[in-house]
Write an enzyme that holds these catalytic residues in place. Structure first.
Site, PDB file in Angstrom:
ATOM      1  N   ASP A   1     -13.323  -8.117   3.952  1.00 27.27           N
ATOM      2  CA  ASP A   1     -14.596  -8.048   3.220  1.00 27.27           C
ATOM      3  C   ASP A   1     -15.263  -9.426   3.250  1.00 27.27           C
ATOM      4  O   ASP A   1     -16.487  -9.538   3.372  1.00 27.27           O
ATOM      5  CB  ASP A   1     -14.393  -7.582   1.765  1.00 27.27           C
ATOM      6  CG  ASP A   1     -14.614  -6.065   1.608  1.00 27.27           C
ATOM      7  OD1 ASP A   1     -14.341  -5.316   2.568  1.00 27.27           O
ATOM      8  OD2 ASP A   1     -15.064  -5.631   0.523  1.00 27.27           O
TER       9      ASP A   1
ATOM     10  N   ASP B   1      -4.816 -18.141   0.488  1.00 23.83           N
ATOM     11  CA  ASP B   1      -5.863 -18.777  -0.336  1.00 23.83           C
ATOM     12  C   ASP B   1      -6.618 -19.818   0.485  1.00 23.83           C
ATOM     13  O   ASP B   1      -7.854 -19.891   0.461  1.00 23.83           O
ATOM     14  CB  ASP B   1      -5.266 -19.380  -1.628  1.00 23.83           C
ATOM     15  CG  ASP B   1      -3.979 -20.158  -1.430  1.00 23.83           C
ATOM     16  OD1 ASP B   1      -3.444 -20.190  -0.301  1.00 23.83           O
ATOM     17  OD2 ASP B   1      -3.483 -20.757  -2.419  1.00 23.83           O
TER      18      ASP B   1
ATOM     19  N   LYS C   1       1.638 -15.607   2.060  1.00 21.04           N
ATOM     20  CA  LYS C   1       1.735 -16.366   0.823  1.00 21.04           C
ATOM     21  C   LYS C   1       3.215 -16.696   0.620  1.00 21.04           C
ATOM     22  O   LYS C   1       3.806 -16.431  -0.445  1.00 21.04           O
ATOM     23  CB  LYS C   1       1.135 -15.527  -0.325  1.00 21.04           C
ATOM     24  CG  LYS C   1       0.877 -16.266  -1.608  1.00 21.04           C
ATOM     25  CD  LYS C   1      -0.212 -17.321  -1.534  1.00 21.04           C
ATOM     26  CE  LYS C   1      -0.165 -18.133  -2.829  1.00 21.04           C
ATOM     27  NZ  LYS C   1      -0.846 -19.411  -2.771  1.00 21.04           N
TER      28      LYS C   1
ATOM     29  N   ASP D   1      -7.137  -6.513   3.851  1.00 16.52           N
ATOM     30  CA  ASP D   1      -8.237  -5.803   3.182  1.00 16.52           C
ATOM     31  C   ASP D   1      -9.214  -6.810   2.584  1.00 16.52           C
ATOM     32  O   ASP D   1     -10.431  -6.723   2.776  1.00 16.52           O
ATOM     33  CB  ASP D   1      -7.661  -4.899   2.079  1.00 16.52           C
ATOM     34  CG  ASP D   1      -8.749  -4.173   1.312  1.00 16.52           C
ATOM     35  OD1 ASP D   1      -9.653  -3.619   1.959  1.00 16.52           O
ATOM     36  OD2 ASP D   1      -8.700  -4.182   0.063  1.00 16.52           O
TER      37      ASP D   1
ATOM     38  N   TYR E   1       0.782  -1.229   0.000  1.00 10.10           N
ATOM     39  CA  TYR E   1       0.000   0.000   0.000  1.00 10.10           C
ATOM     40  C   TYR E   1       0.817   1.284   0.000  1.00 10.10           C
ATOM     41  O   TYR E   1       0.247   2.369  -0.011  1.00 10.10           O
ATOM     42  CB  TYR E   1      -0.932   0.012   1.222  1.00 10.10           C
ATOM     43  CG  TYR E   1      -2.259  -0.645   0.975  1.00 10.10           C
ATOM     44  CD1 TYR E   1      -2.358  -2.008   0.723  1.00 10.10           C
ATOM     45  CD2 TYR E   1      -3.436   0.106   0.992  1.00 10.10           C
ATOM     46  CE1 TYR E   1      -3.582  -2.612   0.504  1.00 10.10           C
ATOM     47  CE2 TYR E   1      -4.660  -0.489   0.771  1.00 10.10           C
ATOM     48  CZ  TYR E   1      -4.734  -1.839   0.523  1.00 10.10           C
ATOM     49  OH  TYR E   1      -5.952  -2.424   0.298  1.00 10.10           O
TER      50      TYR E   1
HETATM   51  C1  IPM Z   1     -10.571  -0.298   3.296  1.00  8.65           C
HETATM   52  C2  IPM Z   1     -10.589   0.240   1.884  1.00  8.65           C
HETATM   53  C3  IPM Z   1      -9.284   0.931   1.548  1.00  8.65           C
HETATM   54  C4  IPM Z   1      -8.185  -0.092   1.676  1.00  8.65           C
HETATM   55  C5  IPM Z   1      -9.250   1.609   0.167  1.00  8.65           C
HETATM   56  C6  IPM Z   1     -10.328   2.672   0.050  1.00  8.65           C
HETATM   57  C7  IPM Z   1      -7.918   2.206  -0.149  1.00  8.65           C
HETATM   58  O1  IPM Z   1     -10.882  -0.784   0.988  1.00  8.65           O
HETATM   59  O2  IPM Z   1     -10.361   0.492   4.232  1.00  8.65           O
HETATM   60  O3  IPM Z   1     -10.810  -1.497   3.483  1.00  8.65           O
HETATM   61  O4  IPM Z   1      -7.931  -0.854   0.742  1.00  8.65           O
HETATM   62  O5  IPM Z   1      -7.553  -0.124   2.730  1.00  8.65           O
HETATM   63 MN    MN Z   2     -11.455  -2.656   1.928  1.00  8.07          MN
END
Ligand code: IPM
Ligand code: MN
Ligand code: NAD
Length: 345
Positions: A244, A216, A183, A240, A132
């Protein structure tokens, strides 16, 4: 009196922050707020992304920052989000991205035959390096010989402190297992560092069971057996992605909260979701992720009991089906927040 900086941001950001602040105001009316006009609108208006003096104030003057979301189709470069969100993470050295995944009502879990206790883990996402940092470059851009490089940065200090934070949190919170995910089978340099540091730090915590999964396989296991996880520690990008997935397990991205932390120094709290341009402006965004984030902020201010009250109220609303549309309900953002406020004990 603690001071909180508020950055509503873009898209549904201002909509969910408005609701989150209603809950904050109800539980902690003594908290002082200062709003900051930062985001796509501001950038398009005067070119400002993140003023240096505001960044300095975030780090020194405020007990925490509460952020909605950043991201706007009119700013395809996403430069403002990079400067404000990633900028805060990097410059304030918020090395822990703390992302709990806890199922509050089994009916919202996409997995079959699950009970609430099956999904209850926390991801410690490294938040200041990895892929990042923007280190890299482009060469011969736009030609057939183009080269684009994105360097993954893994430092001994960065890897060690996030792993240590994961173990320390596990011990302090009565959790028995820490799983590190990388990984290393494909990424032999950086992730070898993660493997060695993980072994070293784990040896200091004989009461905690360490394990390792390639990322994975982690994704597969999280779907098949989420009950196997207490604490997951991983790098910035994997964290990240995995959070999700974790958000989906807990019922959806509209329920997932996060804190960007440097204990004793600075903190920025935000829902895991983004600015959701597809539903922005309609008043239907789920405010729960932001309300849970406000709970996390209150715990950070030493008001753990208020966080528990928020979680209980949200659990009651989920049980009663008092939810927004994406969860099968019919409530607006405001009505869903009314329900949470009414359910507070
Ligand atoms: C998060 C978001 C950010 C990240 C993006 C907006 C850069 O997806 O906070 O999860 O990838 O960290
Ligand atoms: Mn995110
Ligand atoms: P997103 O999280 O904004 O949306 C993904 C999907 O989830 C969409 O269908 C959206 O409608 C839905 N959703 C998200 N939050 C919701 C809520 N509270 N209630 C109901 N539904 C919700 O992810 P995206 O579409 O990939 O990204 C949109 C923009 O947000 C991009 O610019 C992205 O970079 C940015 N983003 C910002 C942050 C942040 O500020 N922390 C986090 C993620 C994405």
């Amino acid at each position: 009196m603690p001071k909180i900086a508020v950055v509503p941001g873009d898209g549904i950001g201002p909509e969910v922050i408005e609701q989150g602040l209603r809950v904050l105001g109800a539980l902690a009316p003594d908290v002082e707020l200062e709003h900051f006009d930062l985001g796509a609108e501001r950038y398009l208006r005067d070119g400002t992304t993140m003023p240096a003096d505001v960044m300095a104030r975030f780090g020194s003057e405020f007990a925490g920052v509460l952020l909605g979301a950043l991201g706007d189709p009119r700013v395809p470069s996403n430069v403002h989000a990079k400067d404000i969100l990633l900028g805060s993470r990097f410059q304030l050295d918020l090395y822990i991205n703390f992302r709990p995944c806890k199922l509050l009502d089994a009916r919202y879990c996409p997995l079959k035959n699950r009970v609430e206790a099956d999904v209850d883990f926390v991801v410690f996402r490294e938040n200041t390096e990895g892929l990042y940092t923007g280190v890299g470059g482009q060469f011969k851009r736009g030609t057939a010989d183009e080269i684009a490089m994105e360097q993954e940065i893994n430092t001994r200090k960065g890897v060690e402190r996030i792993i240590r934070a994961a173990f320390a949190w596990a011990r302090d919170n009565g959790r028995r297992r820490v799983c590190m995910s990388d990984k290393a089978n494909a990424m032999r340099h950086g992730h070898d560092l993660w493997q060695r540091v993980f072994k070293e730090v784990a040896a200091e915590y004989p009461d905690i069971q360490p394990s390792h999964l390639y990322v994975d396989v982690l994704c597969m296991r999280l779907v098949q057996a989420p009950q196997d996880f207490d604490v997951i520690v991983t790098n910035n990008l994997f964290g990240d992605i995995v959070t999700d997935l974790g958000a989906a397990l807990q019922g959806g991205i509209g329920l997932a909260a996060s804190g960007n932390l440097n204990p004793g120094k600075a903190a920025l709290f935000e829902p895991v979701h983004g600015s959701a341009p597809d539903i922005a402006g309609k008043g239907i965004a789920n405010p729960v992720a932001t309300i849970l984030t406000v709970g996390m902020l209150l715990a950070w201010l030493g008001r753990k009991n208020d966080e528990v009250r928020i979680q209980r109220a949200i659990q009651r609303c989920l049980r009663a089906g008092q939810v927004t549309r994406e969860l099968g309900g019919s409530l607006s953002s405001r009505e869903a927040t009314d329900a949470v406020l009414a359910a507070l004990d």
